[in-house]
Scaffold this motif. Structure first.
Motif, PDB file in Angstrom:
ATOM      1  N   ILE A   1      37.555  40.672 111.965  1.00 17.85           N
ATOM      2  CA  ILE A   1      37.317  41.384 110.480  1.00 17.85           C
ATOM      3  C   ILE A   1      38.110  42.101 110.308  1.00 17.85           C
ATOM      4  N   TYR A   2      38.807  42.807 111.316  1.00 15.86           N
ATOM      5  CA  TYR A   2      40.332  43.326 111.461  1.00 15.86           C
ATOM      6  C   TYR A   2      41.298  43.049 110.522  1.00 15.86           C
ATOM      7  N   LEU A   3      41.670  42.189 111.175  1.00  8.44           N
ATOM      8  CA  LEU A   3      42.470  40.906 110.844  1.00  8.44           C
ATOM      9  C   LEU A   3      42.684  40.431 109.386  1.00  8.44           C
ATOM     10  N   PHE A   4      41.201  40.331 109.084  1.00  3.46           N
ATOM     11  CA  PHE A   4      40.962  39.380 107.652  1.00  3.46           C
ATOM     12  C   PHE A   4      40.993  40.380 106.410  1.00  3.46           C
ATOM     13  N   PHE A   5      40.943  42.127 106.947  1.00  2.00           N
ATOM     14  CA  PHE A   5      40.707  42.622 106.461  1.00  2.00           C
ATOM     15  C   PHE A   5      42.154  42.477 105.259  1.00  2.00           C
ATOM     16  N   ARG A   6      40.831  42.620 103.418  1.00  2.00           N
ATOM     17  CA  ARG A   6      42.093  42.513 102.006  1.00  2.00           C
ATOM     18  C   ARG A   6      42.709  43.643 102.430  1.00  2.00           C
ATOM     19  N   HIS A   7      42.605  45.013 102.664  1.00  2.00           N
ATOM     20  CA  HIS A   7      43.554  45.721 102.462  1.00  2.00           C
ATOM     21  C   HIS A   7      44.628  46.050 103.271  1.00  2.00           C
TER      22      HIS A   7
ATOM     23  N   ILE B   1      36.537  55.470  88.906  1.00  2.00           N
ATOM     24  CA  ILE B   1      37.364  55.177  89.374  1.00  2.00           C
ATOM     25  C   ILE B   1      37.644  55.811  91.177  1.00  2.00           C
ATOM     26  N   ILE B   2      36.679  56.751  90.621  1.00  2.00           N
ATOM     27  CA  ILE B   2      36.373  56.876  92.116  1.00  2.00           C
ATOM     28  C   ILE B   2      35.777  56.224  92.917  1.00  2.00           C
ATOM     29  N   LEU B   3      34.477  55.753  92.713  1.00  2.00           N
ATOM     30  CA  LEU B   3      34.036  55.259  92.515  1.00  2.00           C
ATOM     31  C   LEU B   3      34.152  53.098  92.891  1.00  2.00           C
ATOM     32  N   GLU B   4      34.823  53.390  92.070  1.00  2.00           N
ATOM     33  CA  GLU B   4      35.507  51.522  92.341  1.00  2.00           C
ATOM     34  C   GLU B   4      36.387  51.586  93.305  1.00  2.00           C
ATOM     35  N   LYS B   5      37.207  52.588  93.425  1.00  2.00           N
ATOM     36  CA  LYS B   5      37.949  53.166  94.647  1.00  2.00           C
ATOM     37  C   LYS B   5      37.820  52.957  96.308  1.00  2.00           C
ATOM     38  N   PHE B   6      36.416  53.835  96.027  1.00  2.00           N
ATOM     39  CA  PHE B   6      36.058  54.216  97.321  1.00  2.00           C
ATOM     40  C   PHE B   6      34.870  52.730  98.031  1.00  2.00           C
ATOM     41  N   SER B   7      34.487  51.908  96.633  1.00  2.00           N
ATOM     42  CA  SER B   7      33.627  50.175  97.223  1.00  2.00           C
ATOM     43  C   SER B   7      34.431  49.500  97.472  1.00  2.00           C
ATOM     44  N   ASN B   8      35.667  49.617  96.622  1.00  2.00           N
ATOM     45  CA  ASN B   8      36.329  48.769  97.133  1.00  2.00           C
ATOM     46  C   ASN B   8      37.040  48.233  99.060  1.00  2.00           C
ATOM     47  N   ILE B   9      37.164  49.359  99.414  1.00  2.00           N
ATOM     48  CA  ILE B   9      37.562  49.820 100.389  1.00  2.00           C
ATOM     49  C   ILE B   9      36.109  50.135 102.412  1.00  2.00           C
TER      50      ILE B   9
END
Length: 279
Positions: free
Chosen positions: A93-99, A236-244
Motif C-alpha cells: 500500500i505504501y509503495l503504491f500510495f499516490r502521494h 479546500i480543507i476537506l479536499e486536501k484532507f480527503s485526498n490524503i
C-alpha cells in the motif's frame, strides 16, 4: 553552491492582507542554495558523483531511497502484527500510495529522503530502543530541509505521549525547535544577505496572514487557534484532507498515529499561496 532553479525571472504570486500580489522577479540566480532553502543532506550525495558524474544520479538515488524506506516500515509492521502477510500488505500500500509516488514523477526533491529517515528513527526508538541510532536518523531527517523540523517537533510530542519515551520525546521537540530557529533566523538570512537580498526567510510571505516572522506566526497560532482558518474555504480543507486519507479508508485514525497527518496538512492549509494547494 549556486542555485539557478529557484530564480524568480518570471516573478511570483503571494498573498498579502488576503489579496494576491504579483512581484516581478530578478533574472539573477542565487549565489548559494542556502539563500533559499537549507538542504545540508545534499552534501552526503556529493561523493556519489565520483561513481556516476551525471544529474541522473539524483533521479536514481531518489527512487532507491524511497524503495529502501519500505524496509524499516516493514520491520515496524512486523513487530506489530503476528500475521506474516499483513506487513507485506502494508508495504505494498505504501509503495503504491499516490502521494509518495508523485514526489518522483518529475525533478529531484530532497524531501523524498524523509520517509527513510523518519521510519528508521521510529524503528530504533519504538522497537530496538536504541537512542543513539534514533537520534542519528532524526538528525538526518532535520538535514533534509528547514521546514522538516516543524514535523519533527510534533513527532517528538508523539514519542513523548504515545511511546511514553518522555526524555527522548522532549529532547527531540526541543532540539527540532532550536534547529528551526537557527535555520530560518540565522543561517538562511545570512546567506540571503550575502546574495544582496533582505534577510527574512523567503517563504514567510506564504503565511503573511498569520504574522511577519516565525515568532509572530507561532504566537498567533497559540492565542488564536481557530481564527487562523478565516478566509480559507472549507472545501479546500476537506479536499486536501480527503485526498490524503480516503485512499487509506481512514484507517490511520483507528489510533493516535493518525494525528501525525495534521501538522503537515495544516502547514499547507494555513498558507494562502495557491501553489501550496496545487502540489
Amino acid at each position: 553552491m549556486a542555485d539557478p532553479f529557484h530564480k524568480y525571472g518570471f516573478g511570483r504570486l503571494y498573498s498579502e492582507n488576503g489579496e494576491l500580489v504579483f512581484e516581478h522577479g530578478t533574472a539573477k540566480s542565487w549565489d548559494s542554495l542556502f539563500s533559499i532553502h537549507f538542504f545540508p543532506i545534499l552534501f552526503l550525495i556529493v561523493p556519489f558523483y565520483l561513481i556516476l558524474g551525471s544529474p541522473l544520479l539524483l533521479l536514481y538515488l531518489q527512487v532507491l531511497v524511497v524503495g529502501l524506506s519500505a524496509i524499516p516500515l516493514y520491520l515496524i509492521a512486523k513487530n506489530v502484527f503476528k500475521e506474516k502477510y499483513v506487513p507485506v500488505f502494508i508495504v505494498a500500500i505504501y509503495l503504491f500510495f499516490r502521494h509518495l509516488l508523485s514526489g518522483m514523477m518529475y525533478d529531484f526533491h530532497p524531501e523524498m529522503f524523509l520517509p527513510l529517515f523518519l521510519f528508521s528513527s521510529y524503528y530504533f526508538i519504538a522497537v530496538k530502543k536504541k537512542a543513539f541510532t534514533y537520534f542519528l536518523f532524526i538528525s538526518l531527517a532535520l538535514f533534509v530541509k528547514e521546514d522538516i523540523s516543524i514535523y519533527i517537533f510534533f513527532f517528538g510530542i508523539f514519542i513523548f505521549f504515545k511511546l511514553k519515551e518522555k526524555k527522548y520525546g522532549l529532547i527531540t521537540s526541543i532540539l527540532s525547535l532550536l534547529y528551526l530557529l537557527l535555520t530560518i533566523e540565522v543561517i538562511l538570512p545570512h546567506f540571503r544577505a550575502l546574495d544582496g537580498v533582505g534577510g527574512q526567510y523567503e517563504f514567510f510571505n506564504r503565511w503573511s496572514n498569520l504574522g511577519g516572522n516565525f515568532l509572530e506566526i507561532l504566537w498567533n497560532l497559540l492565542i488564536h487557534p481557530f481564527s487562523v482558518f478565516e478566509g480559507i474555504p472549507v472545501g479546500i480543507i476537506l479536499e486536501k484532507f480527503s485526498n490524503i486519507v480516503s485512499p487509506l479508508l481512514l484507517l490511520p485514525f483507528v489510533s493516535a498515529y493518525g494525528l501525525l497527518i495534521f501538522p503537515p496538512l495544516l502547514v499547507a492549509i494555513l498558507s494562502k499561496a495557491p501553489q501550496m494547494y496545487s502540489f
